[in-house]
Design a protein around this motif. Structure first.
Motif, PDB file in Angstrom:
ATOM      1  N   ILE A  11       0.866  -1.011   0.021  1.00 13.03           N
ATOM      2  CA  ILE A  11       0.036   0.157   0.051  1.00 13.03           C
ATOM      3  C   ILE A  11       0.706   1.452   0.268  1.00 13.03           C
ATOM      4  O   ILE A  11       0.699   2.217  -0.852  1.00 13.03           O
ATOM      5  N   THR A  14       2.209   1.763  -3.331  1.00 15.66           N
ATOM      6  CA  THR A  14       1.649   2.110  -4.358  1.00 15.66           C
ATOM      7  C   THR A  14       1.421   3.556  -4.442  1.00 15.66           C
ATOM      8  O   THR A  14       1.182   4.135  -5.096  1.00 15.66           O
ATOM      9  N   ILE A  97      -7.558  -0.697  -3.922  1.00 17.11           N
ATOM     10  CA  ILE A  97      -6.588  -1.235  -3.176  1.00 17.11           C
ATOM     11  C   ILE A  97      -7.153  -1.891  -1.634  1.00 17.11           C
ATOM     12  O   ILE A  97      -6.304  -2.781  -1.231  1.00 17.11           O
ATOM     13  N   ALA A 101      -5.707  -5.645  -0.975  1.00 18.33           N
ATOM     14  CA  ALA A 101      -5.349  -5.941   0.511  1.00 18.33           C
ATOM     15  C   ALA A 101      -5.869  -7.206   1.008  1.00 18.33           C
ATOM     16  O   ALA A 101      -5.119  -7.864   1.336  1.00 18.33           O
TER      17      ALA A 101
END
Length: 111
Positions: A11, A14, A97, A101
């Motif tokens: 994350i 990103t 996202i 995850a």
């Protein structure tokens, strides 16, 4: 081979790379889900290409199918499964996202 990735690092990368790492993560997730489920459907590169060509519509389909593939992988390992496809579809709509995850978390459990 399926890699056990740190969700937090994915994350952060990103966001730091303005989404570029997110594209790599997306491709890797598609490939890893296929490997874990033992199904050789659409490759990660093709999933990304189809998602771009269809302006994200294929991504919705992929998120749903990803849940089904994870359920198959769980059943093959004797783990209780639920219909995760709907959950991933809804979370993909709210923000991709988040779905990435959760999918990565399931893959990490089975890796």
């Amino acid at each position: 081979m399926v890699r056990n990735r740190s969700i937090v690092v994915c994350i952060i990368l990103t966001f730091i790379t303005c989404g570029i790492y997110g594209l790599y993560w997306y491709v890797s997730l598609a490939n890893d889900v296929n490997t874990v489920a033992g199904v050789q459907d659409t490759s990660g590169g093709m999933v990304l290409l189809l998602t771009i060509i269809t302006c994200g519509i294929y991504g919705l389909y992929w998120a749903y199918k990803c849940g089904e593939k994870i359920d198959i992988a769980k059943q093959n390992r004797g783990i209780a499964s639920s219909n995760g496809g709907i959950l991933y579809l809804i979370l993909y709509l709210l923000g991709g996202i988040i779905a990435y995850a959760l999918i990565q978390n399931e893959i990490n459990k089975m890796a």
